[in-house]
Design an enzyme around this catalytic site. Structure first.
Site, PDB file in Angstrom:
ATOM      1  N   HIS A 178     -15.348  26.243  31.813  1.00  0.00           N
ATOM      2  CA  HIS A 178     -15.964  25.647  33.004  1.00  0.00           C
ATOM      3  C   HIS A 178     -16.437  24.238  32.669  1.00  0.00           C
ATOM      4  O   HIS A 178     -16.679  23.890  31.498  1.00  0.00           O
ATOM      5  CB  HIS A 178     -17.184  26.450  33.463  1.00  0.00           C
ATOM      6  CG  HIS A 178     -16.868  27.801  34.010  1.00  0.00           C
ATOM      7  ND1 HIS A 178     -16.995  28.119  35.356  1.00  0.00           N
ATOM      8  CD2 HIS A 178     -16.441  28.938  33.405  1.00  0.00           C
ATOM      9  CE1 HIS A 178     -16.668  29.382  35.552  1.00  0.00           C
ATOM     10  NE2 HIS A 178     -16.331  29.903  34.388  1.00  0.00           N
ATOM     11  N   TYR A 182     -25.104  34.443  38.039  1.00  0.00           N
ATOM     12  CA  TYR A 182     -23.765  34.708  37.535  1.00  0.00           C
ATOM     13  C   TYR A 182     -23.229  35.919  38.279  1.00  0.00           C
ATOM     14  O   TYR A 182     -23.438  37.067  37.891  1.00  0.00           O
ATOM     15  CB  TYR A 182     -23.807  34.940  36.023  1.00  0.00           C
ATOM     16  CG  TYR A 182     -22.464  35.252  35.402  1.00  0.00           C
ATOM     17  CD1 TYR A 182     -21.336  34.495  35.732  1.00  0.00           C
ATOM     18  CD2 TYR A 182     -22.321  36.291  34.493  1.00  0.00           C
ATOM     19  CE1 TYR A 182     -20.102  34.779  35.171  1.00  0.00           C
ATOM     20  CE2 TYR A 182     -21.086  36.579  33.923  1.00  0.00           C
ATOM     21  CZ  TYR A 182     -19.988  35.817  34.267  1.00  0.00           C
ATOM     22  OH  TYR A 182     -18.756  36.100  33.705  1.00  0.00           O
ATOM     23  N   ASP A 198     -22.589  30.280  38.881  1.00  0.00           N
ATOM     24  CA  ASP A 198     -21.177  30.644  38.912  1.00  0.00           C
ATOM     25  C   ASP A 198     -21.047  31.819  39.873  1.00  0.00           C
ATOM     26  O   ASP A 198     -21.433  32.939  39.556  1.00  0.00           O
ATOM     27  CB  ASP A 198     -20.705  31.020  37.504  1.00  0.00           C
ATOM     28  CG  ASP A 198     -19.255  31.479  37.474  1.00  0.00           C
ATOM     29  OD1 ASP A 198     -18.613  31.553  38.542  1.00  0.00           O
ATOM     30  OD2 ASP A 198     -18.765  31.782  36.371  1.00  0.00           O
TER      31      ASP A 198
END
EC number: 3.1.11.2
Length: 256
Positions: A248, A106, A147
């Site tokens: 998302h 992330y 991500d």
């Protein structure tokens, strides 16, 4: 083997959505980001009942990453990105699943920019490139999933100027992502879908989901040892339209 990445945006709040998707999509491995839960709050028991073993690195309120494995237990390798012992944000985890090294990362958002948060984003990218280079040198099958908080090119965002000052599309952010890919990684979704935008994120604000005003922020990068096995890649867009959904949608690849 189906490998997915999904910024769940609060794993406990979105648990019903996650469990429904796991039941229908049946991914073999899932990288989750933004758990927004401490280690003790992670819903391991519910996921185990759904047939998934898990390793995770939680963090109260923000961040948090996990790796799930269908009918298996991920073999934990590391719970932090090397290069900064003082960085205690839960943004990286790495495990082996069925002979493949899988990450859940992330990457920092970086806003507002310029400033310390953007500097942290670029420094984190630099550490990621250093670690990724070592993984390539070992010549093992690796999937860098997560991500990345970067829309790599103008094609990876809907036509707009409203994001021009955002860290997600800055030239330095895009250059950092390109430098990583240029080490020899295969951007799986873009490789198989060169002419489709394949958005993975639609902000809750300004009706961006109904307008399909999205960005491609979630990526699966394949090492040369595993890239030849790539046969399919996609985004489960419909998940974004569910009640109580994350902002998302899951992105995924299938390896033969």
């Amino acid at each position: 083997m189906k490998i997915a990445t999904f910024n769940i945006n609060n794993v406990n709040r979105r648990l019903p959505n996650l469990l429904r998707w796991l039941k229908t999509a049946k991914p073999d491995t899932v990288s989750l980001q933004e758990l927004k839960a401490s280690d003790a709050e992670f819903p391991a028991a519910a996921l185990e009942r759904a047939g998934y073993g898990a390793v995770w690195q939680g963090q109260k309120t923000w961040n948090g990453v996990a790796i799930l494995a269908r009918k298996a237990e991920p073999v934990l390798i590391r719970t932090a990105l090397p290069g900064d012992a003082g960085d205690h944000e839960a943004r990286y985890i790495e495990a082996a699943v069925r002979g493949i090294v899988v990450t859940s990362l992330y990457l920092p958002n970086g806003n507002p920019q310029p400033g310390p948060k953007f500097d942290y984003k670029l420094a984190w990218f630099k550490r990621l490139r250093a670690h990724a280079a070592k993984l390539l040198k070992e010549d093992v099958p690796v999937v860098l999933a997560g991500d990345y908080n970067v829309a790599p090119t103008p094609f990876d965002i809907y036509p707009t100027h409203s994001w021009d000052k955002d860290a997600l599309i800055q030239p330095k952010s895009r250059a950092a992502f390109k430098a990583l890919v240029d080490q020899g990684w295969c951007d799986a979704i873009r490789t198989l879908h060169p002419d489709d935008q394949m958005f993975t994120f639609w902000d809750y604000k300004r009706q961006r989901w109904p307008r399909d005003a999205g960005l491609r922020l979630d990526h699966l990068l394949l090492s040369p040892a595993v890239a030849p096995r790539l046969v399919k890649a996609g985004v489960d867009r419909a998940i974004r339209g569910e009640d109580g959904a994350s902002d998302h949608a899951p992105a995924w690849v299938v390896l033969r």
